[in-house]
Design a protein around this motif. Structure first.
Motif, PDB file in Angstrom:
ATOM      1  N   GLY A  22       0.780  -1.235   0.000  1.00  0.00           N
ATOM      2  CA  GLY A  22       0.000   0.000   0.000  1.00  0.00           C
ATOM      3  C   GLY A  22       0.805   1.275   0.000  1.00  0.00           C
ATOM      4  N   VAL A  23       2.149   1.171   0.049  1.00  0.00           N
ATOM      5  CA  VAL A  23       2.977   2.376   0.099  1.00  0.00           C
ATOM      6  C   VAL A  23       2.841   3.183  -1.187  1.00  0.00           C
ATOM      7  CG1 VAL A  23       5.368   3.230   0.154  1.00  0.00           C
ATOM      8  CG2 VAL A  23       4.627   1.462   1.760  1.00  0.00           C
ATOM      9  N   PHE A  24       2.953   2.506  -2.337  1.00  0.00           N
ATOM     10  CA  PHE A  24       2.921   3.241  -3.599  1.00  0.00           C
ATOM     11  C   PHE A  24       1.574   3.923  -3.812  1.00  0.00           C
ATOM     12  CE2 PHE A  24       2.241   3.198  -8.307  1.00  0.00           C
ATOM     13  CZ  PHE A  24       3.117   4.236  -8.585  1.00  0.00           C
ATOM     14  N   GLU A  25       0.490   3.266  -3.430  1.00  0.00           N
ATOM     15  CA  GLU A  25      -0.837   3.855  -3.608  1.00  0.00           C
ATOM     16  C   GLU A  25      -0.967   5.166  -2.835  1.00  0.00           C
ATOM     17  OE1 GLU A  25      -0.889   0.019  -5.160  1.00  0.00           O
ATOM     18  OE2 GLU A  25      -0.243   0.680  -3.156  1.00  0.00           O
ATOM     19  N   ILE A  26      -0.215   5.289  -1.733  1.00  0.00           N
ATOM     20  CA  ILE A  26      -0.263   6.523  -0.929  1.00  0.00           C
ATOM     21  C   ILE A  26       0.621   7.605  -1.531  1.00  0.00           C
ATOM     22  CG2 ILE A  26       0.310   7.523   1.333  1.00  0.00           C
ATOM     23  CD1 ILE A  26      -0.423   4.789   2.560  1.00  0.00           C
ATOM     24  N   VAL A  27       1.896   7.272  -1.814  1.00  0.00           N
ATOM     25  CA  VAL A  27       2.859   8.307  -2.208  1.00  0.00           C
ATOM     26  C   VAL A  27       2.723   8.709  -3.673  1.00  0.00           C
ATOM     27  CG1 VAL A  27       4.497   7.550  -0.454  1.00  0.00           C
ATOM     28  CG2 VAL A  27       4.672   6.622  -2.776  1.00  0.00           C
ATOM     29  N   ARG A  28       1.960   7.952  -4.489  1.00  0.00           N
ATOM     30  CA  ARG A  28       1.810   8.322  -5.896  1.00  0.00           C
ATOM     31  C   ARG A  28       0.947   9.570  -6.053  1.00  0.00           C
ATOM     32  NH1 ARG A  28      -1.826   3.803  -8.834  1.00  0.00           N
ATOM     33  NH2 ARG A  28      -1.323   5.169 -10.606  1.00  0.00           N
ATOM     34  N   LYS A  29       0.121   9.881  -5.056  1.00  0.00           N
ATOM     35  CA  LYS A  29      -0.744  11.045  -5.140  1.00  0.00           C
ATOM     36  C   LYS A  29       0.078  12.329  -5.105  1.00  0.00           C
ATOM     37  CE  LYS A  29      -4.601   8.662  -2.869  1.00  0.00           C
ATOM     38  NZ  LYS A  29      -5.536   8.667  -1.722  1.00  0.00           N
ATOM     39  N   TRP A  30      -0.397  13.345  -5.829  1.00  0.00           N
ATOM     40  CA  TRP A  30       0.348  14.598  -5.907  1.00  0.00           C
ATOM     41  C   TRP A  30       0.521  15.223  -4.533  1.00  0.00           C
ATOM     42  CZ3 TRP A  30      -0.456  19.642  -4.534  1.00  0.00           C
ATOM     43  CH2 TRP A  30       0.458  20.574  -5.047  1.00  0.00           C
ATOM     44  N   GLU A  31      -0.548  15.211  -3.730  1.00  0.00           N
ATOM     45  CA  GLU A  31      -0.453  15.862  -2.409  1.00  0.00           C
ATOM     46  C   GLU A  31       0.454  15.097  -1.462  1.00  0.00           C
ATOM     47  OE1 GLU A  31      -4.346  13.443  -2.507  1.00  0.00           O
ATOM     48  OE2 GLU A  31      -3.146  14.707  -3.842  1.00  0.00           O
ATOM     49  N   ASN A  32       0.816  13.850  -1.819  1.00  0.00           N
ATOM     50  CA  ASN A  32       1.711  13.041  -0.988  1.00  0.00           C
ATOM     51  C   ASN A  32       3.089  12.872  -1.626  1.00  0.00           C
ATOM     52  OD1 ASN A  32      -0.377  12.773   0.818  1.00  0.00           O
ATOM     53  ND2 ASN A  32      -1.028  10.772   0.061  1.00  0.00           N
TER      54      ASN A  32
END
Length: 554
Positions: A22-32
C-alpha cells in the motif's frame, strides 16, 4: 521500517517497501509527493519507487516530507535520510553519458523488436494475399465468397499491424539516434558560457535569500510607499539553498575549466571589446552574414530583412568577419562537441544513426486494391495461378513473333506470359470490369482486346488466324468444351490450342463429353491431369486437366 532516502548519486528512493503493502498507492498522489514507479529498477531488484529527475539534484524536501507524513498517518514507521552533498561535475556527466548509452541500446533493441513484428505481419499478409494472386475477384454467390471475405479481413488486419509496427520501429529508431543530442549541445563552448552566466546570477540570488534583504516600493514621486522585508532563509528552505549553492559551485568550477580549454583551442568569447559596428556576423543560421548596426553591453543589433534590426546575444554569434586590424580573418566556433584539451574531456555520447529495416507495403496495397473486384457467379472467374500458367507455356512451345489468342482472358495471366515470350497477343473478355483491368495493364505485347462473349466472336473479326490459342474457359454446365471447340476455328493450319479444362472431360459418359474426347484423339491431341490443388490459390478445389489440341487439317 520505511526509509525515504535521498543522495545525489541515487536520487530520492523509498526503501523497505514491497509489492502490495500500500505504500505506492499513498505516495503516488500529488499531495503526498507525486512519487513514481520505475519498472526498469524493479527488474534489477533495486528500490523502484522514487521521485523522477531527482538524481544529482537538491532534495525536494516538500515532496519527501509530504510522503513521510502521509505514510505515518497510514500507520507506517518512516525514517527520512537526506544527503545533499553534490558530486563532482565530471563524475555526474560521466554517469549520465553511461545511462544515455544504455538508453540508446535499449531503444535500439526495442526498435528492432518492432521492426521484426512489422516484417512478420508483412509476410503473413503477403502469404494471405496469394489467395488474391493476380487480382482474383470475388465471385458473388459462389461458395468461395465467404472464404474470400475472411481472407481479405485477415490480410487487412495483418497489413494494418505491419504498418503500425513499422511506424513504431521508425519512431523509436529516431529517438535512439537522438540520444545524447542535448548533452552534446550543452557541451558547446557558447552554451557553457551561458550556463556559467546563469549559475553566477543564481548564486547571487541564493546569497541574497540567505542573508535576507529589504525591497522598497516607491510612488511616482520617488517616495517610499511601503518596505518589503525578507528575513534570512531558515529551516528546510535554508538547507535547500545551501545545497543548491554548493552544487552550483562545483558546476562553475567544471564549466570554467572547460571554457578556458575551449579558448585555448581557438574559441572566441564574443563581447563589446571584439565586435564592432560594421562587422559581418553569422548568427542563428549558418551561411547568413549581416552587418552590425549597434553594439550593446550584452547584445548587438544586426541589420535584418525587415524594418527593424535583429537583437542577437553575444553567445548566439557563430562567426565574425571584422575589417579592423585586430581581427583580419573570420573566426568561428570549433565544430567539435567538446574541447579535447579540457582537464576533463566532456564524456558526451558520440552521435550514431540507428536504422531498422522498413517494410514496403506498396505491393501489398496494390494487391488489396485489386482484390475488391466483384463478378457474377456464372462468370467462373477462377484465374490461372502461376504454376498452371507455367504448365500451359511448356505445352504451347511458343516462339517469338507468334500470334496468340486468349479467350476469356480474365486478368490476362496467360496473355502476359505469352507477351513476355515475344508474342503478339489478342484477348477476349466478357466482363467490362475485367476488360478495364486488362487495358490498365499496358503490356507491350498485348495488342488487341475485345469485350464480349467469346462464343459470339467469329474468326473473320481478325485479319488473320492465330498460331496459338491459350485458354482457361469457364467450366460450369460444360461451357469449357463449348469454348474450346469454338476456339479451334481461330487456329492456323499448323497452330496449337492449349486449354485448362475440368477433369470431367476424362470420365463423364454423356454424348457431349464423348464427342469432345473423340475430337481430341482424332486430331492427335492429349489430356494431362493437373495437380488436385492446382486452383486452391484461386479459391476452388475443382480438379483440372491440361488439354492440347493441334489445329484441324485443311
Amino acid at each position: 521500517m520505511i526509509t525515504i532516502r535521498h543522495t545525489h548519486e541515487d536520487g530520492t528512493l523509498i526503501h523497505g517497501t514491497s509489492k502490495g503493502d500500500g505504500v505506492f498507492e499513498i505516495v503516488r498522489k500529488w499531495e503526498n509527493g507525486n512519487f513514481r514507479y520505475f519498472p526498469s529498477m524493479a527488474r534489477q531488484g533495486l528500490p523502484c519507487i522514487g521521485l523522477r529527475h531527482s538524481r544529482d539534484q537538491v532534495a525536494d524536501r516538500w515532496a519527501i516530507n509530504a510522503a513521510a507524513k502521509a505514510l505515518r498517518a497510514a500507520g507506517f514507521e518512516v525514517e527520512v535520510e537526506i544527503d545533499d552533498t553534490p558530486r563532482d561535475r565530471a563524475k555526474v556527466l560521466e554517469d549520465k553519458a553511461e545511462r544515455l548509452e544504455d538508453r540508446r541500446d535499449a531503444l535500439e533493441t526495442k526498435a528492432n523488436r518492432h521492426a521484426s513484428a512489422a516484417a512478420a505481419a508483412h509476410d503473413r499478409a503477403d502469404q494471405i494475399s496469394e489467395r488474391f494472386a493476380g487480382g482474383q475477384p470475388k465471385i458473388l454467390g459462389h461458395h468461395s465468397q465467404r472464404r474470400y471475405e475472411v481472407d481479405q479481413k485477415r490480410m487487412h488486419a495483418a497489413m494494418s499491424k505491419s504498418v503500425r509496427e513499422d511506424k513504431a520501429a521508425q519512431e523509436i529508431a529516431g529517438r535512439a539516434s537522438a540520444v545524447g543530442a542535448n548533452m552534446r549541445y550543452s557541451a558547446k563552448p557558447s552554451v557553457t558560457k551561458r550556463r556559467i552566466d546563469s549559475a553566477i546570477n543564481e548564486i547571487k540570488r541564493i546569497d541574497r535569500d540567505l542573508a535576507g534583504y529589504t525591497r522598497r516600493h516607491l510612488d511616482h514621486h520617488g517616495n517610499p510607499l511601503f518596505i518589503d522585508k525578507h528575513e534570512p532563509a531558515s529551516g528546510d528552505h535554508r538547507e535547500r539553498l545551501l545545497a543548491r549553492r554548493a552544487q552550483l559551485e562545483k558546476q562553475l568550477e567544471y564549466d570554467r575549466a572547460q571554457l578556458e580549454a575551449a579558448k585555448a583551442a581557438g574559441w572566441i568569447e564574443w563581447g563589446p571589446d571584439n565586435v564592432h559596428v560594421g562587422d559581418l556576423v553569422e548568427y542563428w543560421v549558418r551561411g547568413r552574414k549581416r552587418p552590425v548596426l549597434k553594439v550593446n553591453k550584452k547584445t548587438i543589433a544586426v541589420q535584418s530583412e525587415y524594418s527593424w534590426p535583429d537583437k542577437v546575444e553575444f553567445s548566439k554569434i557563430l562567426s565574425v568577419e571584422c575589417p579592423h586590424e585586430d581581427m583580419s580573418v573570420p573566426v568561428t566556433e570549433p565544430p567539435s562537441a567538446g574541447p579535447v584539451t579540457a582537464p576533463h574531456p566532456s564524456p558526451t555520447p558520440a552521435p550514431r544513426k540507428i536504422q531498422v529495416a522498413k517494410v514496403d507495403v506498396d505491393e501489398l496495397t496494390a494487391k488489396i486494391a485489386a482484390s475488391i473486384l466483384e463478378v457474377p457467379r456464372d462468370s467462373d472467374a477462377f484465374f490461372s495461378p502461376p504454376a498452371v500458367v507455367e504448365r500451359v507455356l511448356d505445352a504451347a512451345e511458343l516462339e517469338s513473333g507468334m500470334l496468340v489468342l486468349e479467350p476469356s482472358a480474365g486478368n490476362g495471366a496467360l496473355a502476359k506470359a505469352a507477351a513476355a515470350e515475344g508474342c503478339e497477343v489478342h484477348c477476349v473478355e466478357r466482363y467490362p470490369v475485367l476488360s478495364q483491368n486488362l487495358l490498365d495493364l499496358d503490356v507491350a505485347g498485348i495488342v488487341g482486346l475485345t469485350t464480349g462473349d467469346f462464343l459470339e466472336v467469329t474468326p473473320d473479326q481478325y485479319p488473320t488466324k492465330f498460331d496459338r490459342v491459350l485458354m482457361n474457359p469457364p467450366f460450369s454446365k460444360g461451357q469449357d468444351k463449348q469454348h474450346v471447340t469454338h476456339a479451334l476455328r481461330f487456329l492456323k493450319p499448323d497452330g496449337l490450342l492449349v486449354a485448362v479444362m475440368s477433369s470431367g472431360v476424362t470420365h463423364r459418359q454423356n454424348k457431349h463429353t464423348l464427342a469432345f474426347s473423340d475430337l481430341v484423339w482424332k486430331r492427335g491431341g492429349h489430356i494431362t491431369p493437373l495437380p488436385d490443388n492446382a486452383f486452391a490459390i484461386s479459391g476452388t478445389d475443382v480438379r483440372t486437366v491440361l488439354v492440347v489440341i493441334p489445329a484441324p487439317e485443311e
